[in-house]
Design a protein around this motif. Structure first.
Motif, PDB file in Angstrom:
ATOM      1  N   ARG A  22       4.257  -2.977 -10.703  1.00 58.17           N
ATOM      2  CA  ARG A  22       5.318  -3.654 -11.468  1.00 58.17           C
ATOM      3  C   ARG A  22       4.945  -5.102 -11.752  1.00 58.17           C
ATOM      4  NH1 ARG A  22       8.439  -3.121 -15.464  1.00 58.17           N
ATOM      5  NH2 ARG A  22      10.490  -4.056 -15.238  1.00 58.17           N
ATOM      6  N   LEU A  23       4.345  -5.775 -10.781  1.00 60.74           N
ATOM      7  CA  LEU A  23       3.889  -7.149 -11.010  1.00 60.74           C
ATOM      8  C   LEU A  23       2.851  -7.197 -12.126  1.00 60.74           C
ATOM      9  CD1 LEU A  23       3.552  -8.450  -7.352  1.00 60.74           C
ATOM     10  CD2 LEU A  23       5.190  -9.236  -9.066  1.00 60.74           C
ATOM     11  N   ARG A  24       1.937  -6.250 -12.134  1.00 61.48           N
ATOM     12  CA  ARG A  24       0.924  -6.196 -13.198  1.00 61.48           C
ATOM     13  C   ARG A  24       1.571  -5.998 -14.569  1.00 61.48           C
ATOM     14  NH1 ARG A  24      -4.522  -3.718 -12.070  1.00 61.48           N
ATOM     15  NH2 ARG A  24      -5.094  -4.545 -10.036  1.00 61.48           N
ATOM     16  N   GLU A  25       2.606  -5.159 -14.608  1.00 63.69           N
ATOM     17  CA  GLU A  25       3.294  -4.895 -15.872  1.00 63.69           C
ATOM     18  C   GLU A  25       4.005  -6.144 -16.392  1.00 63.69           C
ATOM     19  OE1 GLU A  25       5.894  -1.686 -14.900  1.00 63.69           O
ATOM     20  OE2 GLU A  25       4.267  -0.221 -14.736  1.00 63.69           O
ATOM     21  N   LEU A  26       4.593  -6.917 -15.488  1.00 65.21           N
ATOM     22  CA  LEU A  26       5.420  -8.052 -15.888  1.00 65.21           C
ATOM     23  C   LEU A  26       4.662  -9.371 -16.026  1.00 65.21           C
ATOM     24  CD1 LEU A  26       8.518  -7.351 -13.615  1.00 65.21           C
ATOM     25  CD2 LEU A  26       8.306  -6.927 -16.073  1.00 65.21           C
ATOM     26  N   HIS A  27       3.542  -9.512 -15.342  1.00 68.80           N
ATOM     27  CA  HIS A  27       2.835 -10.793 -15.311  1.00 68.80           C
ATOM     28  C   HIS A  27       2.129 -11.047 -16.630  1.00 68.80           C
ATOM     29  CE1 HIS A  27       0.472 -14.136 -13.836  1.00 68.80           C
ATOM     30  NE2 HIS A  27       1.222 -14.106 -12.745  1.00 68.80           N
ATOM     31  N   PRO A  28       2.195 -12.277 -17.144  1.00 73.41           N
ATOM     32  CA  PRO A  28       1.580 -12.579 -18.436  1.00 73.41           C
ATOM     33  C   PRO A  28       0.047 -12.656 -18.385  1.00 73.41           C
ATOM     34  CG  PRO A  28       2.538 -14.563 -17.518  1.00 73.41           C
ATOM     35  CD  PRO A  28       2.938 -13.417 -16.619  1.00 73.41           C
ATOM     36  N   GLU A  30      -3.826 -11.472 -17.690  1.00 68.72           N
ATOM     37  CA  GLU A  30      -4.577 -10.222 -17.654  1.00 68.72           C
ATOM     38  C   GLU A  30      -4.981  -9.882 -16.215  1.00 68.72           C
ATOM     39  OE1 GLU A  30      -8.807  -8.487 -19.288  1.00 68.72           O
ATOM     40  OE2 GLU A  30      -7.820 -10.083 -20.408  1.00 68.72           O
ATOM     41  N   LEU A  31      -5.302 -10.924 -15.445  1.00 68.30           N
ATOM     42  CA  LEU A  31      -5.721 -10.732 -14.064  1.00 68.30           C
ATOM     43  C   LEU A  31      -4.919 -11.660 -13.151  1.00 68.30           C
ATOM     44  CD1 LEU A  31      -7.680  -9.335 -12.143  1.00 68.30           C
ATOM     45  CD2 LEU A  31      -9.307 -11.176 -12.600  1.00 68.30           C
ATOM     46  N   PRO A  32      -3.694 -11.259 -12.782  1.00 71.95           N
ATOM     47  CA  PRO A  32      -2.872 -12.106 -11.915  1.00 71.95           C
ATOM     48  C   PRO A  32      -3.404 -12.111 -10.473  1.00 71.95           C
ATOM     49  CG  PRO A  32      -1.771 -10.024 -12.299  1.00 71.95           C
ATOM     50  CD  PRO A  32      -3.010 -10.028 -13.155  1.00 71.95           C
ATOM     51  N   ALA A  33      -3.109 -13.170  -9.758  1.00 72.00           N
ATOM     52  CA  ALA A  33      -3.521 -13.289  -8.353  1.00 72.00           C
ATOM     53  C   ALA A  33      -2.494 -12.575  -7.477  1.00 72.00           C
ATOM     54  CB  ALA A  33      -3.641 -14.751  -7.960  1.00 72.00           C
ATOM     55  N   ILE A  34      -2.738 -11.322  -7.235  1.00 72.70           N
ATOM     56  CA  ILE A  34      -1.873 -10.503  -6.381  1.00 72.70           C
ATOM     57  C   ILE A  34      -2.703 -10.117  -5.165  1.00 72.70           C
ATOM     58  CG2 ILE A  34      -0.536  -8.383  -6.170  1.00 72.70           C
ATOM     59  CD1 ILE A  34      -0.343  -8.379  -9.254  1.00 72.70           C
ATOM     60  N   TYR A  35      -2.196 -10.434  -3.996  1.00 72.93           N
ATOM     61  CA  TYR A  35      -2.929 -10.061  -2.792  1.00 72.93           C
ATOM     62  C   TYR A  35      -1.947  -9.727  -1.688  1.00 72.93           C
ATOM     63  CZ  TYR A  35      -2.070 -14.980  -1.717  1.00 72.93           C
ATOM     64  OH  TYR A  35      -1.477 -16.198  -1.520  1.00 72.93           O
ATOM     65  N   SER A  36      -2.444  -9.004  -0.696  1.00 74.55           N
ATOM     66  CA  SER A  36      -1.592  -8.631   0.430  1.00 74.55           C
ATOM     67  C   SER A  36      -2.359  -8.837   1.730  1.00 74.55           C
ATOM     68  CB  SER A  36      -1.150  -7.176   0.318  1.00 74.55           C
ATOM     69  OG  SER A  36      -2.239  -6.313   0.552  1.00 74.55           O
ATOM     70  N   LEU A  37      -1.620  -8.948   2.779  1.00 75.80           N
ATOM     71  CA  LEU A  37      -2.185  -9.077   4.112  1.00 75.80           C
ATOM     72  C   LEU A  37      -1.476  -8.076   4.995  1.00 75.80           C
ATOM     73  CD1 LEU A  37      -3.882 -10.584   6.267  1.00 75.80           C
ATOM     74  CD2 LEU A  37      -1.950 -12.139   6.524  1.00 75.80           C
ATOM     75  N   ARG A  38      -2.225  -7.185   5.550  1.00 70.80           N
ATOM     76  CA  ARG A  38      -1.631  -6.194   6.445  1.00 70.80           C
ATOM     77  C   ARG A  38      -1.187  -6.894   7.722  1.00 70.80           C
ATOM     78  NH1 ARG A  38      -2.450  -1.281   4.430  1.00 70.80           N
ATOM     79  NH2 ARG A  38      -4.183  -0.961   3.022  1.00 70.80           N
ATOM     80  N   PRO A  39      -0.012  -6.548   8.248  1.00 71.35           N
ATOM     81  CA  PRO A  39       0.503  -7.210   9.448  1.00 71.35           C
ATOM     82  C   PRO A  39      -0.467  -7.173  10.629  1.00 71.35           C
ATOM     83  CG  PRO A  39       2.194  -5.841   8.478  1.00 71.35           C
ATOM     84  CD  PRO A  39       0.926  -5.565   7.725  1.00 71.35           C
ATOM     85  N   GLU A  40      -1.193  -6.082  10.765  1.00 70.56           N
ATOM     86  CA  GLU A  40      -2.114  -5.994  11.897  1.00 70.56           C
ATOM     87  C   GLU A  40      -3.302  -6.945  11.756  1.00 70.56           C
ATOM     88  OE1 GLU A  40      -3.093  -2.570   9.095  1.00 70.56           O
ATOM     89  OE2 GLU A  40      -1.270  -3.367   9.951  1.00 70.56           O
ATOM     90  N   GLN A  41      -3.484  -7.537  10.577  1.00 69.42           N
ATOM     91  CA  GLN A  41      -4.569  -8.484  10.357  1.00 69.42           C
ATOM     92  C   GLN A  41      -4.119  -9.935  10.543  1.00 69.42           C
ATOM     93  OE1 GLN A  41      -5.496  -7.044   6.396  1.00 69.42           O
ATOM     94  NE2 GLN A  41      -7.445  -6.263   7.141  1.00 69.42           N
ATOM     95  N   ALA A  42      -2.865 -10.141  10.769  1.00 69.55           N
ATOM     96  CA  ALA A  42      -2.350 -11.498  10.932  1.00 69.55           C
ATOM     97  C   ALA A  42      -2.598 -11.999  12.354  1.00 69.55           C
ATOM     98  CB  ALA A  42      -0.850 -11.543  10.632  1.00 69.55           C
ATOM     99  N   LEU A  43      -2.783 -13.289  12.480  1.00 74.62           N
ATOM    100  CA  LEU A  43      -2.884 -13.913  13.790  1.00 74.62           C
ATOM    101  C   LEU A  43      -1.578 -13.654  14.532  1.00 74.62           C
ATOM    102  CD1 LEU A  43      -4.597 -15.868  15.560  1.00 74.62           C
ATOM    103  CD2 LEU A  43      -3.324 -17.723  14.495  1.00 74.62           C
TER     104      LEU A  43
END
Length: 53
Positions: A22-28, A30-43
């Protein structure tokens, strides 16, 4: 569910693929900065801080 801390937003989502699409569809950009961090990878200390009310 989402958590808010100052000006930063941390969004906990079980449906990441749908949200990313949905973010890709709505973002103006072509290549938006979308990233995620899995909880188990957090300090662990940071993860505890985020979950504080």
């Amino acid at each position: 569910m989402s958590f808010r801390r100052d000006e930063n937003w941390i969004l906990a989502i079980d449906r990441y693929p749908q949200v990313e699409q949905r973010l890709r569809e709505l973002h103006p950009y072509e290549l938006p900065a979308i990233y995620s961090l899995r909880p188990e990878q957090a300090l662990p200390a940071f993860a505890s801080w985020v979950q504080q009310p």
